[in-house]
Design a protein around this motif. Structure first.
Motif, PDB file in Angstrom:
ATOM      1  N   ARG A  81      -0.395  -3.913  23.863  1.00 38.95           N
ATOM      2  CA  ARG A  81      -0.500  -4.981  24.877  1.00 38.95           C
ATOM      3  C   ARG A  81      -0.185  -6.348  24.275  1.00 38.95           C
ATOM      4  O   ARG A  81       0.500  -7.148  24.882  1.00 38.95           O
ATOM      5  N   ASP A  82      -0.694  -6.592  23.063  1.00 40.35           N
ATOM      6  CA  ASP A  82      -0.423  -7.867  22.382  1.00 40.35           C
ATOM      7  C   ASP A  82       1.077  -8.090  22.193  1.00 40.35           C
ATOM      8  O   ASP A  82       1.576  -9.188  22.386  1.00 40.35           O
ATOM      9  N   ARG A  83       1.743  -7.013  21.793  1.00 42.19           N
ATOM     10  CA  ARG A  83       3.184  -7.133  21.543  1.00 42.19           C
ATOM     11  C   ARG A  83       3.938  -7.441  22.834  1.00 42.19           C
ATOM     12  O   ARG A  83       4.831  -8.283  22.851  1.00 42.19           O
ATOM     13  N   LEU A  84       3.553  -6.756  23.918  1.00 40.10           N
ATOM     14  CA  LEU A  84       4.196  -7.000  25.210  1.00 40.10           C
ATOM     15  C   LEU A  84       3.962  -8.431  25.662  1.00 40.10           C
ATOM     16  O   LEU A  84       4.860  -9.110  26.141  1.00 40.10           O
ATOM     17  N   SER A 103     -14.374   7.213  16.075  1.00 43.69           N
ATOM     18  CA  SER A 103     -13.355   6.464  15.353  1.00 43.69           C
ATOM     19  C   SER A 103     -11.967   6.750  15.915  1.00 43.69           C
ATOM     20  O   SER A 103     -11.112   5.874  15.894  1.00 43.69           O
ATOM     21  N   ILE A 104     -11.787   7.960  16.463  1.00 47.89           N
ATOM     22  CA  ILE A 104     -10.494   8.233  17.099  1.00 47.89           C
ATOM     23  C   ILE A 104     -10.337   7.388  18.363  1.00 47.89           C
ATOM     24  O   ILE A 104      -9.302   6.773  18.583  1.00 47.89           O
ATOM     25  N   GLU A 105     -11.442   7.318  19.136  1.00 50.49           N
ATOM     26  CA  GLU A 105     -11.376   6.458  20.335  1.00 50.49           C
ATOM     27  C   GLU A 105     -11.065   5.010  19.963  1.00 50.49           C
ATOM     28  O   GLU A 105     -10.263   4.348  20.615  1.00 50.49           O
ATOM     29  N   THR A 106     -11.745   4.549  18.905  1.00 51.44           N
ATOM     30  CA  THR A 106     -11.517   3.179  18.457  1.00 51.44           C
ATOM     31  C   THR A 106     -10.059   3.008  18.054  1.00 51.44           C
ATOM     32  O   THR A 106      -9.404   2.037  18.417  1.00 51.44           O
ATOM     33  N   PHE A 107      -9.566   4.003  17.319  1.00 49.79           N
ATOM     34  CA  PHE A 107      -8.188   3.962  16.847  1.00 49.79           C
ATOM     35  C   PHE A 107      -7.210   3.870  18.013  1.00 49.79           C
ATOM     36  O   PHE A 107      -6.322   3.022  18.033  1.00 49.79           O
ATOM     37  N   ASP A 127      -7.488   0.539  19.775  1.00 50.62           N
ATOM     38  CA  ASP A 127      -6.822  -0.494  18.958  1.00 50.62           C
ATOM     39  C   ASP A 127      -5.316  -0.441  19.138  1.00 50.62           C
ATOM     40  O   ASP A 127      -4.644  -1.466  19.224  1.00 50.62           O
ATOM     41  N   MET A 128      -4.820   0.800  19.195  1.00 51.91           N
ATOM     42  CA  MET A 128      -3.382   0.978  19.331  1.00 51.91           C
ATOM     43  C   MET A 128      -2.898   0.398  20.667  1.00 51.91           C
ATOM     44  O   MET A 128      -1.889  -0.271  20.724  1.00 51.91           O
TER      45      MET A 128
END
Ligand code: C2E
Ligand code: MG
Ligand code: MG
Ligand code: MG
Length: 288
Positions: free
Chosen positions: A22-25, A9-13, A16-17
């Motif tokens: 990337r989406d914001r950029l 779940s940390i990897e997923t987190f 996701d981050m």
């Protein structure tokens, strides 16, 4: 087993981050392109007098139709633009476009309608605002009295002395200021007296609270305070008849909200009704 789940779940987190970053950029890059092509436009929402039912002005609100994602709301892209110099250029575009539109409309109506434009903190902190207003007025030949600039308490707090000084210079041109989203910031009332504003816009959150007694007290207090500071008051986000009725009884001058009209594309503004039904005034009600 538990450890593996936690690790995953940390990897997923983290991934996701990264994805969100990337989406914001990507969105920032798309917005830059949008400014240079034809993807942005303004919607105009009428600001209506509670005394006469007439339209006194319009708030200009930016809209973006993204080539693949479709229409995006300002809540999705303004915060991204605010993280870079993009917001300053966007602000300049909005000012020029709104001024040109209002200059064109001003010949249609023999009243003093104005256009109200949102200003971001960076336009003040970079000192760009004064020049942008000059350019917009010169380019459109709009009467400066027909331009209102909306600032928020939080956009002024960053660099308060310099912002106030710049507002005074802009005001000397004949342009007015409105304090937007009033009540949501955390500035003190002593600041309010120092901000060179002519109009106070009560945030929708307070209008929503009008159906409970504490909410009523708060809105009345704000309207009375505005009156003693000689500010015009606009109630934002008025969605119902009962709200309009209460606001009129308290002496609120102006209303803006879906109850009257949603923000409309420029092409629909001329065709829309030019007068709205407002609650009967106290005097008329006393007779009837
Ligand atoms: P704002 O300046 O407080 O604008 C009012 C917002 O309330 C607008 O949302 C408007 O569509 C919405 N609204 C008006 N009446 C009602 C109502 O009765 N019910 C509800 N639920 N909403 C109502 P919008 O257009 O999505 O804009 C959101 C915010 O984005 C604006 O809040 C403003 O802070 C920012 N924004 C919009 N255009 C610009 C711009 O050109 N420049 C900058 N810097 N910010 C902008
Ligand atoms: Mg506003
Ligand atoms: Mg607002
Ligand atoms: Mg707002």
């Amino acid at each position: 087993h538990a450890k593996r789940v936690a690790g995953n779940s940390i990897e997923t987190f983290v991934s996701d981050m990264h994805q969100r970053a990337r989406d914001r950029l990507q969105l920032a890059a798309d917005l830059r392109a949008a400014l240079e092509s034809d993807q942005l436009h303004l919607a105009y929402q009428p600001i209506v007098s509670l005394r006469t039912g007439r339209i006194e002005g319009y708030e200009a609100l930016v809209r973006w139709t993204h080539p693949t994602r479709g229409p995006l709301s300002p809540a999705e892209f303004i915060p991204i633009a605010e993280q870079s110099a993009l917001i300053v250029d966007l602000g300049g575009w909005v000012l020029r476009t709104a001024a040109r539109q209002m200059a064109c409309w001003q010949t249609l109506w023999d009243d003093e309608r104005y256009v109200s434009v949102n200003v971001a903190a960076s336009q003040l902190t970079t000192r760009a605002l004064m020049q942008q207003v000059r350019v917009a007025l010169a380019d459109s030949r709009l009467d400066p009295e027909r331009l209102v600039l909306e600032v928020t308490e939080s956009s002024l707090i960053d660099d308060i002395e310099a912002s106030i000084a710049q507002m005074h210079s802009v005001r000397a041109l004949g342009v007015r200021f409105a304090l937007d989203d009033f009540g949501t910031g955390y500035s003190s009332l002593s600041y309010l007296q120092r901000f060179p504003v002519d109009v106070l816009k009560i945030d929708k959150a307070f209008i929503d609270a009008l159906d409970d007694p504490d909410g009523v007290l708060l809105v009345r207090a704000i309207v009375n305070m505005a009156a003693s500071l000689q500010l015009r008051v606009v109630a934002e986000g008025v969605e119902g008849e009962a709200q309009a009725d209460a606001l009129q009884r308290f002496g609120c001058h102006l209303v803006q909200g879906y109850h009257f009209s949603r923000p409309l594309p420029a092409a629909d503004v001329v065709a829309m009704p030019q007068t709205f039904a407002v609650p009967a005034s106290q005097a008329i009600r006393a007779i009837g």
